[in-house]
Design an enzyme around this catalytic site. Structure first.
Site, PDB file in Angstrom:
ATOM      1  N   TYR A   7      -2.199  -4.697   1.522  1.00 57.67           N
ATOM      2  CA  TYR A   7      -2.327  -4.540   0.062  1.00 57.67           C
ATOM      3  C   TYR A   7      -2.569  -5.878  -0.635  1.00 57.67           C
ATOM      4  CZ  TYR A   7       0.327  -0.587   1.821  1.00 57.67           C
ATOM      5  OH  TYR A   7       0.773   0.439   2.596  1.00 57.67           O
ATOM      6  N   ARG A   8      -3.211  -6.799   0.076  1.00 58.50           N
ATOM      7  CA  ARG A   8      -3.529  -8.126  -0.490  1.00 58.50           C
ATOM      8  C   ARG A   8      -2.278  -8.977  -0.759  1.00 58.50           C
ATOM      9  NH1 ARG A   8      -7.484  -6.327   1.356  1.00 58.50           N
ATOM     10  NH2 ARG A   8      -9.579  -6.319   0.481  1.00 58.50           N
TER      11      ARG A   8
END
Ligand SMILES: Cc1cc2nc3c(=O)[nH]c(=O)nc-3n(C[C@H](O)[C@H](O)[C@H](O)COP(=O)(O)O)c2cc1C
Length: 213
Positions: A191-192
């Site tokens: 999710y970065r």
């Protein structure tokens, strides 16, 4: 315009945790270098981008091969009359980047480039294949040339000239050691939410900070 919006993926290979970080960034660099080499997923795992700036503050980058590293820094070899060498002579502050994306990693380094001694350069030069030694004589790196033919005829000329015996080290060929002032390790996360740790050199040892992704 080509649209690449859909090209994305999650980074899931693993995290980097504060408690696993060594005090010395070179220890972690050595581990990551070994891992990218062992993974056998990059043709040139030792390739790094070297960024320099010209007298107007315009940055330039190019790939070179890292040839050795130790507590002194990161060593590469090049032409001492090239554009990069001219820029380093004006401003020795450089940045290095290892794009190890198959392992969802990058290492970004800032530091100062210092020319290697002739003895150190020669030690490496004599290990190069003879054709590469000759090629060092042939290319006035980064200068404008009329055609490939000019290179090829110079190569043939130099090959004949040095057909017997050792190829001498050109005085315009050498190398640099980049002495790091900071080394940042980046490990991609889901999710970065990537892990980034910045080592900054202190009078004694290194400060370690986690950076937001
Ligand atoms: C994979 C790869 C490895 C390279 N290795 C070197 C190197 O070790 N030394 C070098 O001078 N140029 C190397 N080059 C060429 C440089 O990227 C660059 O074109 C050249 O050094 C001239 O740069 P400059 O005009 O900015 O000085 C390499 C290029 C690639 C793509």
């Amino acid at each position: 315009m080509s649209n690449l919006d859909d090209i994305r993926r999650e980074y899931t290979l693993g995290g980097l945790h504060r408690e696993e970080l060594p005090d010395d960034p070179m220890v972690l660099f050595e581990k990551w270098m070994q891992e990218i080499r062992d993974a056998n997923v990059l043709t040139d795992p030792t390739a790094m981008s070297v960024a320099t700036v010209d007298e107007h503050g315009q940055p330039f980058q190019r790939i070179v091969l890292l040839k050795r590293f130790d507590d002194n820094g990161f060593v590469f070899f090049t032409n001492l009359e090239s554009r990069k060498a001219e820029q380093i002579a004006q401003n020795s502050k450089v940045s290095l980047l290892f794009p190890w994306h198959p392992l969802e990693r990058q290492v970004a380094i800032t530091g100062v480039a210092e020319a290697l001694s002739t003895t150190e350069v020669l030690k490496y030069f004599i290990t190069r294949p003879k054709e590469s030694q000759i090629a060092a004589w042939v290319s006035k790196q980064s200068s404008k040339i009329s055609a490939r033919q000019a290179l090829e005829s110079k190569f043939a000329e130099m090959k004949a000239k040095f057909s017997k015996g050792e190829v001498p080290l050109p005085k315009f060929w050498g190398g640099y050691v980049v002495k790091p002032s900071s080394i940042e390790f980046w490990q991609g996360g889901e999710y970065r939410l990537h892990d980034r740790f910045l080592y900054s050199r202190q009078d004694v040892g290194w400060d370690i900070s986690r950076l937001a992704p």
